[in-house]
Structure formats: structure tokens, C-alpha cells
Design a protein around this motif. Structure first.
Motif, PDB file in Angstrom:
ATOM      1  N   THR A  94      -1.575   4.771   1.559  1.00  0.00           N
ATOM      2  CA  THR A  94      -1.681   3.618   1.509  1.00  0.00           C
ATOM      3  C   THR A  94      -3.182   3.266   0.134  1.00  0.00           C
ATOM      4  O   THR A  94      -3.432   3.728  -0.220  1.00  0.00           O
ATOM      5  CB  THR A  94      -2.931   2.839   2.753  1.00  0.00           C
ATOM      6  N   GLY A  95      -2.858   2.176  -0.838  1.00  0.00           N
ATOM      7  CA  GLY A  95      -3.326   1.386  -1.255  1.00  0.00           C
ATOM      8  C   GLY A  95      -3.019   1.038  -2.236  1.00  0.00           C
ATOM      9  O   GLY A  95      -2.051   1.263  -2.294  1.00  0.00           O
ATOM     10  N   SER A  96      -3.501   0.674  -3.549  1.00  0.00           N
ATOM     11  CA  SER A  96      -2.841  -0.256  -5.242  1.00  0.00           C
ATOM     12  C   SER A  96      -1.957   0.863  -5.784  1.00  0.00           C
ATOM     13  O   SER A  96      -0.919   0.250  -5.816  1.00  0.00           O
ATOM     14  CB  SER A  96      -3.758  -1.082  -5.443  1.00  0.00           C
ATOM     15  N   GLU A  97      -2.207   2.373  -5.436  1.00  0.00           N
ATOM     16  CA  GLU A  97      -1.199   2.649  -6.552  1.00  0.00           C
ATOM     17  C   GLU A  97      -1.212   3.881  -5.264  1.00  0.00           C
ATOM     18  O   GLU A  97      -0.888   4.747  -5.700  1.00  0.00           O
ATOM     19  CB  GLU A  97      -1.923   3.241  -7.536  1.00  0.00           C
ATOM     20  N   PRO A  98       0.343   3.889  -4.626  1.00  0.00           N
ATOM     21  CA  PRO A  98       0.414   4.625  -3.403  1.00  0.00           C
ATOM     22  C   PRO A  98       0.801   5.457  -4.088  1.00  0.00           C
ATOM     23  O   PRO A  98       1.712   6.235  -4.803  1.00  0.00           O
ATOM     24  CB  PRO A  98       1.173   4.137  -2.653  1.00  0.00           C
ATOM     25  N   THR A  99       0.882   6.829  -3.599  1.00  0.00           N
ATOM     26  CA  THR A  99       1.471   8.530  -4.098  1.00  0.00           C
ATOM     27  C   THR A  99       2.246   9.105  -2.904  1.00  0.00           C
ATOM     28  O   THR A  99       2.065   8.707  -1.743  1.00  0.00           O
ATOM     29  CB  THR A  99      -0.026   9.550  -4.476  1.00  0.00           C
ATOM     30  N   LEU A 100       2.771   9.970  -2.799  1.00  0.00           N
ATOM     31  CA  LEU A 100       3.671  10.485  -2.565  1.00  0.00           C
ATOM     32  C   LEU A 100       2.778  11.698  -1.649  1.00  0.00           C
ATOM     33  O   LEU A 100       2.696  12.418  -2.528  1.00  0.00           O
ATOM     34  CB  LEU A 100       5.149  11.038  -3.028  1.00  0.00           C
TER      35      LEU A 100
END
Lengths: 394, 54
Positions: free
Chosen positions: A363-369
Motif C-alpha cells: 500500500t502507498g503512493s509507490e506500490p512495490t512488489l
């Protein structure tokens, strides 16, 4: 006079024990090496047990190398068909069921895990099988030819719709056996896959003839007039010829605990695979590293490499990259790289008739895998995605 | 055409069959399989473990 404490003694001849032995031999050609096994000590790959029927393998042909060949290749003494009675950590020796006492420089516990068994009622509980090692597989294969009630097995109940349960359900199709898979959860592989991926896998296995029953557990196994009768938690019954239990695994910790080592879910070890007892190490399915018990091949290999280096005089911490797990269900190939247990995020699922791609994104503005599941043709993207996922243990 | 077996997990790479799902066409010799290739069953890298000719 006591024997010299110069040997590395490995208890267990599964993938963990033998792969450690191999790695250690690469790093140290000279150290005396002893492998103790309670079975025949032939080298086989446990993950192959749940897809052996499709490959027309037998318990004999699953053995890639017999014990004597392993002993010769490893320049090791392999002690087969012997149990370990106890570890005397103070005297640095292990006592075997044969009466022999083995002194060690370093001891490695590669004990594996036991299958979890449900507390079932009924007069036929003893006929319930689980397949956790090669000898179990031999019993299972024999039982398919002649079931507990005397006839060849046509109907099988599998307890548990997890990884092993689904793999056996798929593999039994190769024998023309359409099993019924029971689970108290509401879908297959519920702890590993997002719901969409569970459903695709269920649909493909169902199309092959597997039946799933979710939200019910087995409570009893009894002898009936035409086979075994499995009593279920919803009050209904199921008539089968054989019951296979695939609920899960529990690390073997008793031997370590009796010797005074710290145990939790598994035998507690640090990043160098050292237990709380001096000169005693653990790896594989019995070991708990940094709170993680991971009964898969990739972590086991990472542990074997690190421990071999440490035992050869180069102390090395184990590290885990992201480690995808292949689910051996040819009916619908599936690879899953589960997100960490405490990961915050959600599954983003896409796909078509031939593929499913599920990405677990933070979750968040820059989603990471943080994890993924791949199915169908998309399993070929495993490596590409795995490199994008943060290391499990950096 | 030869076959090689992953000594970790038992997977067999058959040069004649290749591994089309991973983009390795049939007939690809073992030495021509890229070093980035991993065992489809256990995920251990080609360079990380021994393959034995069977």
C-alpha cells in the motif's frame, strides 16, 4: 581412551542432510564425515513423492543414488537404518540405537518434519496414510494396488487442500483415481494464493475429476460394508477406499529439546545455523531461522551452502532471496512467492484463459512488489518477477 | 541428444525436448542453455548445482 572429536556428524539423509554433505565436501575434502539415517539412506528428492505416479516412478526408481554410492561419492560413512537415541552435548557425542557412540567435532541436525495428524475417531484410523518420506511412499503405492479393505483403490479422500493435498489430487488422476479433497478452509491453498488463483486451480483440477469439499473437516474413519467411511464435521459421510492425510508439517524438535537446545516452532538457530548448544547446528525442515520455518528446497540449499562454509572455517550467515515455490499441479501449473506474513498490501490480479498473474503490492503512493502468484503459461515469468521482490532475509 | 538430471530435486532436462515453457526450444544442448536458466522444479540455478548425465 575416547575416540577423537574430529568428525562432522549429520543426522538425517534427506535433501538437507545430503546436500549439506555435498556442499561441505566441496569446501573440505578431508574432514571425517558421518551421515546417520533411520531409513535406507538412499538419496531421493522428497518433492518428487507427490508427482511420482504421473512419472510412473516406484519407491525403488525414486532413489537417485543408493546409500553405498552416496558414501563413496561423499567419502563419508553412511550409517543406515539406525535411530539416534540421544545427544550428549557436554561430552560431544551421539548415542545410536545400535549402541554405538559417535563423538563429533560438529553435529548437524537435518531431522526433517513430521506430518500433522488430525485427532480422528473410528476403528480404521490406523489405515490413514500420509506421504512424508520414501518408505511412506512405498506404503502408499502398495495401498493403491491393494487398499486397507483388500481391493484396489478407486476412491480416495485427501485431508487438506494445501500444497501437498492438491499435488496428490493431481497425481492420482494419472492413475485414473478421482479423489475427494476436504478442507476446513473455504478454498484450496488458502494460505498461499489469492482467492482468484485458488479458484482457477480448483476449476482445473475439478475438470480433471477431482472433487473439493470446503468448510468441512474429517472427524472419523471407520470400516463400512463397502470400504472406509469418513465422518465429516457437517454430519455427512463419505465412502472411500483410502484416506490420505496432508494437513501440514511439524518440525522435529524432540531430540534437540531433550539435549537442552532451545526450540520454538522448530529448532532455533541463528543466521549461521547454530543452535543454542555449542557445536550443534540444524538446517532444513526442522530448523527455525530468524523466526522462519520454510519447508522448501530453495531455503534448504541456501542453508546448506552457508553452513558448509561455516563448518569449513569461513563463518557465513544464511541469506534468502525471494524464493518462489512451484506447486506441482500439471493440470494448472502454479508458482507462488508468498508475501511476508506481516506485509501490508493487496493482491492485484490479471489474466486470461491461459494465464493468471497475481501481484501482491504494498500500500502507498509507490506500490512495490512484495509477492506474486503465477499460473498457466505465466509461470515462465517466475524468475523475472522474483528479482523484483525484496529478499526474504537480506 | 542427452539428458541431465538436477541432483537437488531430480528434474530431468532432456536436450531433445528442451524446456519450451521457459523459452528453451527443443534440441537445445545443455551447454547452450543460458546460465540464467533455473531448474523449473526447485529453482536452483544451472551454475549452482551439478547436473549428471543419465
Amino acid at each position: 581412551m575416547s575416540a577423537p572429536h574430529d568428525a562432522v556428524v549429520i543426522i538425517g539423509s534427506g535433501l538437507a542432510g545430503y546436500n549439506l554433505a555435498r556442499e561441505l565436501r566441496k569446501a573440505d575434502a578431508a574432514v571425517p564425515l558421518v551421515v546417520v539415517s533411520r531409513d535406507g539412506a538412499g538419496f531421493y528428492s522428497k518433492p518428487m513423492l507427490s508427482n511420482a505416479l504421473a512419472g510412473k516412478k516406484t519407491a525403488a526408481s525414486l532413489v537417485m543414488k543408493p546409500a553405498d554410492k552416496m558414501a563413496a561419492e561423499l567419502n563419508a560413512r553412511v550409517v543406515a537404518q539406525v535411530a539416534v537415541e540421544r545427544i550428549d552435548a557436554q561430552a560431544r557425542q551421539v548415542v545410536l540405537s545400535s549402541g554405538e557412540v559417535l563423538p563429533y567435532r560438529d553435529l548437524v541436525l537435518a531431522l526433517g518434519a513430521d506430518t500433522i495428524r488430525l485427532p480422528l475417531q473410528g476403528d480404521a484410523v490406523d489405515t490413514v496414510l500420509s506421504v512424508n518420506d520414501l518408505d511412506d511412499f512405498a506404503r502408499f503405492a502398495d495401498a493403491l494396488d491393494q487398499g486397507p479393505c483388500g481391493q484396489p483403490v478407486q476412491r480416495v479422500a485427501i485431508l487438506g487442500a494445501g500444497l501437498i493435498g492438491c499435488e496428490f489430487a493431481n497425481d492420482l488422476l494419472a492413475r485414473g483415481i478421482q479423489s475427494t479433497v476436504l478442507d476446513v478452509a473455504d478454498r484450496a491453498l488458502s494460505r498461499l494464493l489469492p482467492p482468484e488463483a485458488s479458484i482457477r486451480l480448483q476449476d482445473k483440477l475439478s475438470a480433471g475429476g477431482v472433487q473439493f469439499r470446503f468448510g468441512v473437516g474429517a472427524q472419523s474413519v471407520s470400516t463400512g460394508p463397502n470400504g472406509l467411511v469418513v465422518g465429516l464435521s457437517d454430519g455427512s459421510t463419505l465412502e472411500v477406499d483410502l484416506v490420505l492425510s496432508a494437513i501440514g508439517l511439524k518440525p522435529r524438535t524432540d531430540l534437540a529439546a531433550q539435549a537442552g537446545a532451545q526450540v520454538a516452532r522448530g529448532v532455533v538457530v541463528n543466521r549461521q545455523l547454530a543452535t543454542s548448544l555449542p557445536h550443534v547446528h540444524a538446517l532444513g525442515d526442522c530448523a527455525e531461522v530468524a523466526g522462519l520455518v520454510l519447508p522448501y528446497v530453495l531455503p534448504l540449499m541456501a542453508q546448506a551452502r552457508a553452513l558448509a562454509a561455516t563448518l569449513a572455517g569461513k563463518p557465513s550467515d544464511v541469506a534468502y532471496a525471494a524464493m518462489p515455490v512451484a506447486v506441482k499441479t500439471p493440470a494448472w501449473p502454479t508458482v507462488v512467492c508468498p508475501p511476508p506474513a506481516d506485509a501490508q498490501g493487496q493482491w492485484v490480479v490479471s489474466g486470461d484463459d491461459e494465464n493468471l498473474i497475481a501481484r501482491f503490492e504494498s500500500t502507498g503512493s509507490e506500490p512495490t512488489l512484495l509477492g506474486f502468484a503465477l499460473q498457466g503459461k505465466a509461470v515462465s515469468q517466475r524468475q523475472a518477477l522474483a528479482t523484483q521482490v525484496p529478499a526474504l532475509l537480506a | 541428444m542427452k539428458k541431465y538430471q538436477c541432483i537437488v530435486c531430480g528434474y530431468v532436462y532432456d536436450e531433445a525436448a528442451g524446456s519450451p515453457d521457459e523459452g528453451i526450444p527443443p534440441g537445445t544442448k545443455w551447454e547452450d542453455v543460458p546460465d540464467s536458466w533455473v531448474c523449473p522444479d526447485c529453482g536452483v540455478g544451472k551454475s549452482d548445482f551439478e547436473m549428471v548425465e543419465i
